[in-house]
Design a protein around this motif. Structure first.
Motif, PDB file in Angstrom:
ATOM      1  N   LYS A   1     -19.754 -13.659  -2.162  1.00  0.00           N
ATOM      2  CA  LYS A   1     -19.672 -15.103  -1.944  1.00  0.00           C
ATOM      3  C   LYS A   1     -18.952 -15.422  -0.632  1.00  0.00           C
ATOM      4  CE  LYS A   1     -21.152 -17.050  -5.934  1.00  0.00           C
ATOM      5  NZ  LYS A   1     -21.948 -18.278  -6.097  1.00  0.00           N
ATOM      6  N   GLU A   2     -17.995 -14.572  -0.274  1.00  0.00           N
ATOM      7  CA  GLU A   2     -17.174 -14.836   0.907  1.00  0.00           C
ATOM      8  C   GLU A   2     -18.003 -14.828   2.184  1.00  0.00           C
ATOM      9  OE1 GLU A   2     -14.321 -13.243  -2.173  1.00  0.00           O
ATOM     10  OE2 GLU A   2     -16.385 -12.832  -1.551  1.00  0.00           O
ATOM     11  N   ILE A   3     -18.868 -13.837   2.356  1.00  0.00           N
ATOM     12  CA  ILE A   3     -19.594 -13.770   3.619  1.00  0.00           C
ATOM     13  C   ILE A   3     -20.596 -14.908   3.743  1.00  0.00           C
ATOM     14  CG2 ILE A   3     -21.419 -12.176   2.836  1.00  0.00           C
ATOM     15  CD1 ILE A   3     -21.186 -10.869   5.644  1.00  0.00           C
ATOM     16  N   THR A   4     -21.188 -15.315   2.642  1.00  0.00           N
ATOM     17  CA  THR A   4     -22.130 -16.433   2.720  1.00  0.00           C
ATOM     18  C   THR A   4     -21.410 -17.754   2.967  1.00  0.00           C
ATOM     19  OG1 THR A   4     -22.101 -16.613   0.294  1.00  0.00           O
ATOM     20  CG2 THR A   4     -23.849 -15.294   1.266  1.00  0.00           C
ATOM     21  N   ALA A   5     -20.162 -17.854   2.507  1.00  0.00           N
ATOM     22  CA  ALA A   5     -19.406 -19.098   2.684  1.00  0.00           C
ATOM     23  C   ALA A   5     -18.915 -19.275   4.110  1.00  0.00           C
ATOM     24  CB  ALA A   5     -18.223 -19.143   1.717  1.00  0.00           C
ATOM     25  N   TYR A   6     -18.607 -18.172   4.798  1.00  0.00           N
ATOM     26  CA  TYR A   6     -17.937 -18.275   6.099  1.00  0.00           C
ATOM     27  C   TYR A   6     -18.797 -17.844   7.280  1.00  0.00           C
ATOM     28  CZ  TYR A   6     -13.936 -18.699   2.979  1.00  0.00           C
ATOM     29  OH  TYR A   6     -13.080 -19.109   1.992  1.00  0.00           O
TER      30      TYR A   6
END
Length: 454
Positions: A275-280
């Motif tokens: 989720k982190e890489i898609t969010a940032y």
């Protein structure tokens, strides 16, 4: 097999249903029935797996929620969105109102997972088919997850309802529990969880929490209660555990195989990105959502390997923006899960506990271990207690940006949230808490009064 699939369907239906009333999951027909699911270890484990899937997908522990929302709320992230239909712009501008959709969603998603944890705990308690060992494991994990969620809610909202059952007719009229009482109940629940959890991981990938995760969360509660010596004991037990080794290479911190990881959440499907890489993530253009703030980037020394490895500069139209680059795999991800807790947090928490007890000399090597790995100047004696605590706060920011809202919680614990007024024009003292969601106040007047300032 058909009946097993039906149970799985009910579990995931429960974990994804929307909350239209306070702490209520529509109708009792959707509840997990203890007389069926919890008489079989396979279906009981499936219920627990449904809880973990919900944590990864949509909860305060999801990689695109707490870190992102509290990042823009404090000073770690800047928001570049042009619309405000999800409430993020108001978080960034510190102009929250009680009808903010992001605030409501955060509250509702957390209580939805708490409801599921309560259903699991009730089912295990009533079960006659599960072994004692399975009952202890499942209940211990559900108690721990529930406690983690309550810890987030208490720090963000203050006084909150502390729900321990699934009777929706009772839950929808509960009053708030004061913040000190919430912390006291959390300490009791976490101690019970520790008595039930085992030390070895039940999966080599550490996707299910063990006793050391419980120790870490209980130490967090003790920090909030100023019980420094009690927290110190728990944190030293983690550091002395041979399951964990410090990761000296910052390029490997977010690889799922690390023995510095205490707990991580597995993506829903094989190959899914975190989720982190898609969010940032953004590339070759200006950000359309969030980017790392100039304030954060200026806090790094030029030699800091975290700046070099965990952030990426993107230049567009002669403007340079920075994105978080802790996670690397946008596609065909086989090496990264979403890290919830890692050993570096234990180091800095223990250093804080020691500093609070005037054990400055003992605390310095813990902070310097983080600094040495980052290739930045080490702390030298003599140093005052106050200067060391500020140094720990600074290291927390550079170590844990975009991770689980660290900046907000650390500033709040150190009574330094007011410092945000220097870089956030609309910051007010009452912003240490979010407003209680308007929808919930309308449905349950017992939640009044609203938090100050809203």
């Amino acid at each position: 097999m058909k009946r097993y699939k039906l149970y799985i369907f009910l579990i995931f239906t429960l974990s994804t249903v929307s909350c239209e009333k306070l702490l209520e999951v529509d109708t009792p027909a959707n509840q997990i029935t203890s007389d069926q699911v919890f008489e079989n270890v396979q279906t009981a484990n499936a219920a627990l797996s449904g809880l973990y899937a919900g944590l990864w997908d949509n909860s305060p522990l999801a990689g695109d929620q707490t870190g992102r929302l509290l990042g823009v709320y404090t000073d770690d992230l800047d928001f570049y969105g042009t619309t405000s239909n999800n409430g993020t712009l108001e978080l960034f501008q510190n102009t929250l109102v009680d009808s903010n959709p992001a605030v409501y969603s955060y509250w509702a998603n957390a209580y939805q997972k708490i409801y599921l944890a309560n259903a699991i705990i009730e089912g295990v308690n009533a079960s006659s088919g599960l072994s004692s060992a399975d009952k202890a494991r499942i209940k211990g994990e559900a108690l721990l997850v529930r406690s983690i969620l309550y810890c987030y809610l208490q720090q963000i909202f203050g006084d909150i309802p502390y729900v321990t059952g699934t009777d929706y007719t009772l839950n929808q009229s509960l009053s708030k529990t004061s913040a000190p009482q919430v912390l006291a109940r959390l300490a009791n629940d976490l101690n019970e969880s520790l008595s039930l959890l085992a030390e070895p991981y039940r999966n080599t990938e550490r996707i299910f929490p063990n006793r050391s995760v419980g120790r870490l969360v209980l130490a967090k509660v003790y920090l909030l209660q100023n019980r420094w010596s009690d927290a110190e004991i728990l944190l030293k037990e983690i550091l002395q555990n041979p399951l964990y080794q410090f990761q000296n290479d910052p390029s490997k911190v977010f690889e799922k195989s690390g023995t510095h990881i205490l707990w991580q959440l597995k993506p829903k499907n094989p190959g899914d990105a975190t989720k982190e890489i898609t969010a940032y993530y953004f590339s070759n253009s200006a950000p359309t959502s969030v980017a790392l703030s100039q304030s954060l980037m200026q806090s790094f020394a030029s030699t800091d390997r975290r700046k070099q490895l965990w952030t990426t500069a993107v230049t567009f139209n002669n403007n340079t923006f920075y994105r978080a680059n802790k996670y690397k795999n946008l596609n065909n991800n086989t090496t990264e899960y979403s890290v919830v807790y890692r050993l570096e947090e234990v180091y800095l928490m223990l250093a804080e506990c020691l500093a609070k007890q005037d054990k400055v000399t003992e605390a310095i090597p813990l902070v310097n271990a983080i600094k040495q790995r980052a290739n930045v100047q080490l702390i030298q004696q003599p140093v005052t207690k106050e200067a060391l605590i500020n140094e720990i706060l600074s290291e927390n920011r550079k170590e844990f940006f975009t991770e689980m809202g660290h900046r907000f919680f650390d500033l709040k614990r150190e009574n330094q949230l007011q410092n945000l007024a220097l870089v956030k024009p609309n910051w007010k003292s009452f912003h240490q808490l979010w407003p209680l969601p308007q929808k919930e106040l309308l449905l349950n007047p017992n939640l009044n009064p609203q938090n100050t300032g809203y």
